[in-house]
Design an enzyme around this catalytic site. Structure first.
Site, PDB file in Angstrom:
ATOM      1  N   ARG A   1      -6.277   1.038  -4.727  1.00 42.97           N
ATOM      2  CA  ARG A   1      -5.670   2.298  -5.139  1.00 42.97           C
ATOM      3  C   ARG A   1      -4.727   2.063  -6.314  1.00 42.97           C
ATOM      4  O   ARG A   1      -4.681   2.866  -7.252  1.00 42.97           O
ATOM      5  CB  ARG A   1      -4.927   2.949  -3.970  1.00 42.97           C
ATOM      6  CG  ARG A   1      -5.848   3.458  -2.869  1.00 42.97           C
ATOM      7  CD  ARG A   1      -5.080   4.196  -1.787  1.00 42.97           C
ATOM      8  NE  ARG A   1      -4.537   5.459  -2.270  1.00 42.97           N
ATOM      9  CZ  ARG A   1      -3.648   6.186  -1.599  1.00 42.97           C
ATOM     10  NH1 ARG A   1      -3.175   5.756  -0.442  1.00 42.97           N
ATOM     11  NH2 ARG A   1      -3.210   7.321  -2.107  1.00 42.97           N
TER      12      ARG A   1
ATOM     13  N   CYS B   1       4.689   4.464  -2.511  1.00 41.74           N
ATOM     14  CA  CYS B   1       3.372   4.324  -1.890  1.00 41.74           C
ATOM     15  C   CYS B   1       2.590   5.597  -2.199  1.00 41.74           C
ATOM     16  O   CYS B   1       2.667   6.097  -3.313  1.00 41.74           O
ATOM     17  CB  CYS B   1       3.521   4.083  -0.383  1.00 41.74           C
ATOM     18  SG  CYS B   1       4.424   5.396   0.469  1.00 41.74           S
TER      19      CYS B   1
END
Length: 278
Positions: free
Chosen positions: A175, A233
């Site tokens: 990611r 995050c």
């Protein structure tokens, strides 16, 4: 104070003169609701807290899990029996991310005696710990939130820290690199941020790696005390777990609560891809 507690330590404290309030924060990204699992069996005396509804505000421009209103958060904790000086231990049934979110929120709002059960429910069960379906009705606590006790970043602060300090990206490496993005509109990372998946902070059984190992890992990423450290995050949940890992290692860090879900929803924010910080 060590921000984590082992099963054996917790067992002794629960039998002692000042047992902690137990908070069950089982949660699964995207659902389903974990309350049925709590009701089927939880640590004796534990109160269930819902991450999506009670540890976050409504999703929107501030991300998928923006910070909750402090007064609403305080009311949740008071109903759970938390007082200003009450020891608190949070646990969940998975990776420790949800428990760490509650730990961070309590620390941010001024509660000093809060820890996460190392290894969570799995560690408790593996050690032969008892669970119950009895749902407690604790006496009302008197906890009053006073936000500001932990470092908190907004998007501009995260961008500045990526330039002038150390900004760690706690998501999975793919990611960060922008190879996949299953949730948010754009893949990649904040320019200047370093990939530091929080999954690498724990052993195979879900317990945290020793403090010395964590400190060495973070030093290799530049978190050596010479510059301020921040973490983000996807939506401020697994990032809280990385802030907790840094605390275990003795390294203070700020959390960018809006995280990538906020950053990537603003088309004016730059996006870096690939393995380099950018």
């Amino acid at each position: 104070m060590n921000p984590i507690v082992s099963v054996s330590e917790l067992t002794a404290e629960l039998a002692g003169p000042r047992p902690p309030v137990l908070l069950d924060v089982r949660w699964q990204l995207g659902g389903p609701d974990q309350r049925p699992e709590y009701e089927a069996g939880h640590l004796p005396g534990a109160v269930y807290v819902d991450l999506d509804r009670e540890l976050a505000g409504p999703p929107g421009a501030g991300g998928r899990h923006p910070l909750p209103d402090p007064e609403a958060f305080g009311a949740v904790l008071r109903r759970a029996g938390v007082g200003a000086g009450t020891p608190v231990v949070a646990y969940d049934g998975g990776l420790g991310w949800a428990a760490a979110r509650l730990w961070w929120l309590l620390r941010w709002t001024g509660h000093e005696d809060v820890r996460v059960l190392d290894g969570g429910l799995a560690a408790w069960l593996a050690a032969g710990g008892r669970v119950t379906a009895d749902v407690p009705s604790p006496a009302e606590g008197d906890f009053k939130p006073n936000p500001g006790a932990m470092g908190l970043l907004d998007a501009d602060g995260a961008a500045a820290l990526a330039r002038d300090g150390v900004l760690l990206d706690a998501r999975a490496g793919e990611r960060y690199r922008g190879e996949v993005e299953p949730i948010d509109p754009v893949g990649g990372h904040v320019p200047g941020a370093l990939s530091a998946p929080t999954t690498e902070n724990v052993a195979a059984d879900g317990t945290f790696r020793p403090a010395a190992e964590l400190a060495e890992r973070f030093r290799a990423l530049g978190a050596d005390g010479s510059a301020p450290v921040g973490v983000y995050c996807g939506s401020g949940v697994s990032g809280a777990h990385e802030v907790l890992a840094l605390a275990v290692a003795g390294i203070p860090a700020a959390l960018y609560a809006g995280s990538w879900s906020e950053w990537s929803n603003d088309p004016t924010r730059p996006v870096a891809t690939g393995p380099e910080a950018g």
